[in-house]
Design an enzyme around this catalytic site. Structure first.
Site, PDB file in Angstrom:
ATOM      1  N   SER A  71      43.080  38.582  15.696  1.00  0.00           N
ATOM      2  CA  SER A  71      42.730  38.242  14.320  1.00  0.00           C
ATOM      3  C   SER A  71      42.952  36.762  14.024  1.00  0.00           C
ATOM      4  CB  SER A  71      43.571  39.069  13.347  1.00  0.00           C
ATOM      5  OG  SER A  71      43.517  40.433  13.685  1.00  0.00           O
TER       6      SER A  71
HETATM    7  N1  SAH Z   1      46.438  43.169  15.952  1.00  0.00           N
HETATM    8  C1  SAH Z   1      45.659  42.648  17.052  1.00  0.00           C
HETATM    9  C2  SAH Z   1      44.181  42.597  16.781  1.00  0.00           C
HETATM   10  C3  SAH Z   1      43.614  43.947  16.713  1.00  0.00           C
HETATM   11  S1  SAH Z   1      41.890  44.150  17.023  1.00  0.00           S
HETATM   12  C4  SAH Z   1      46.161  41.296  17.505  1.00  0.00           C
HETATM   13  O1  SAH Z   1      47.128  40.779  16.918  1.00  0.00           O
HETATM   14  O2  SAH Z   1      45.633  40.765  18.478  1.00  0.00           O
HETATM   15  C5  SAH Z   1      41.862  45.883  16.690  1.00  0.00           C
HETATM   16  C6  SAH Z   1      42.483  46.749  17.755  1.00  0.00           C
HETATM   17  O3  SAH Z   1      42.476  48.073  17.257  1.00  0.00           O
HETATM   18  C7  SAH Z   1      41.693  46.761  19.050  1.00  0.00           C
HETATM   19  O4  SAH Z   1      42.522  46.356  20.105  1.00  0.00           O
HETATM   20  C8  SAH Z   1      41.273  48.224  19.193  1.00  0.00           C
HETATM   21  O5  SAH Z   1      41.316  48.684  20.535  1.00  0.00           O
HETATM   22  C9  SAH Z   1      42.313  48.933  18.361  1.00  0.00           C
HETATM   23  N2  SAH Z   1      41.941  50.256  17.861  1.00  0.00           N
HETATM   24  C10 SAH Z   1      40.776  50.667  17.307  1.00  0.00           C
HETATM   25  N3  SAH Z   1      40.845  51.970  16.997  1.00  0.00           N
HETATM   26  C11 SAH Z   1      42.087  52.398  17.344  1.00  0.00           C
HETATM   27  C12 SAH Z   1      42.783  53.643  17.281  1.00  0.00           C
HETATM   28  N4  SAH Z   1      42.220  54.762  16.790  1.00  0.00           N
HETATM   29  N5  SAH Z   1      44.051  53.701  17.738  1.00  0.00           N
HETATM   30  C13 SAH Z   1      44.658  52.602  18.244  1.00  0.00           C
HETATM   31  N6  SAH Z   1      44.060  51.410  18.342  1.00  0.00           N
HETATM   32  C14 SAH Z   1      42.790  51.302  17.897  1.00  0.00           C
END
Ligand code: SAH
Length: 212
Positions: free
Chosen positions: A60
């Site tokens: 992000s």
């Molecule tokens: N917080 C992260 C950015 C997240 S991007 C950082 O600091 O880098 C969103 C993430 O959510 C992705 O890695 C994706 O794989 C995850 N995601 C999406 N759906 C999900 C679910 N149902 N359970 C766990 N993770 C999920």
């Protein structure tokens, strides 16, 4: 710009976008975003922009990380759940503010890479787990704070249920291909209160485990 100047500029841009909480700024100063960005995009780690990571996901935008963390109002005794580990950067920021952080991602490869960085930085109060975070983490519930970093159409029921009374959850909601709304949910002894924070854009929350 040398390394020190880049980091100064990084903190300045985060502050100028509304991150004013001293503890959040200290956490963002302590945790080097460069450790979480690999390959061709590493040179842009201190830009205030989201960047691609593996598995088609994104780390992000730093100012959004700061604003979400600020809205979450994390206190030193808190147990926090993050859904969407991604690079691990957000979890690392939370680890500076909370007693314990559980972070969960549906991609095994992302969790493994994030765990390596946590180990390298000595962030021992983070537990990274492969799983479907839309179901929360029943075994460790209730949580004082929950942060979701992928967008669902509505707040997932299991996450609402796993929020402690007095707890706060911050998450993006809305259709995945549109601008979503970042909202803050506060659980009181009488139910849930909802507050709109700002428009954001996140990758979708997807149910089930990823392929890798
Ligand atoms: N917080 C992260 C950015 C997240 S991007 C950082 O600091 O880098 C969103 C993430 O959510 C992705 O890695 C994706 O794989 C995850 N995601 C999406 N759906 C999900 C679910 N149902 N359970 C766990 N993770 C999920």
């Amino acid at each position: 710009m040398d390394e020190a100047e880049r980091k100064m500029a990084f903190l300045f841009s985060v502050r100028s976008r509304g991150v004013t909480d001293r503890r959040v700024l200290q956490a963002m100063e302590a945790i080097d975003r460069g450790a979480f960005v690999r390959g061709t995009f590493a040179t842009r780690a201190y830009d205030d922009t989201p960047l691609p990571i593996s598995c088609g996901q994104t780390i992000s935008q730093p100012s959004v990380v700061g604003l979400m963390t600020q809205a979450l109002d994390v206190q030193p005794r808190h147990k926090v759940l993050e859904v969407g580990t991604g690079s691990g950067y957000q979890a690392a920021i939370l680890s500076q503010l909370a007693r314990r952080v559980y972070t969960i991602d549906r991609h095994r490869r992302l969790v493994a890479a994030a765990q390596e960085v946590f180990d390298a930085l000595g962030l021992s109060n983070i537990t990274a787990i492969v799983g479907d975070g839309s179901r929360g983490l029943e075994a460790q519930a209730p949580f004082d704070r929950i942060l979701v970093t992928a967008a669902a159409e509505d707040p997932p029921g299991p996450l609402l249920a796993q929020l402690a009374v007095g707890g706060i959850m911050v998450l993006p909601v809305g259709q995945s291909d549109q601008v979503q709304q970042l909202i803050k949910v506060t659980r009181t002894d009488r139910g849930y209160e909802y507050e709109d924070l700002r428009p954001v854009r996140f990758v979708p929350l997807v149910e089930g485990l990823g392929q890798d």
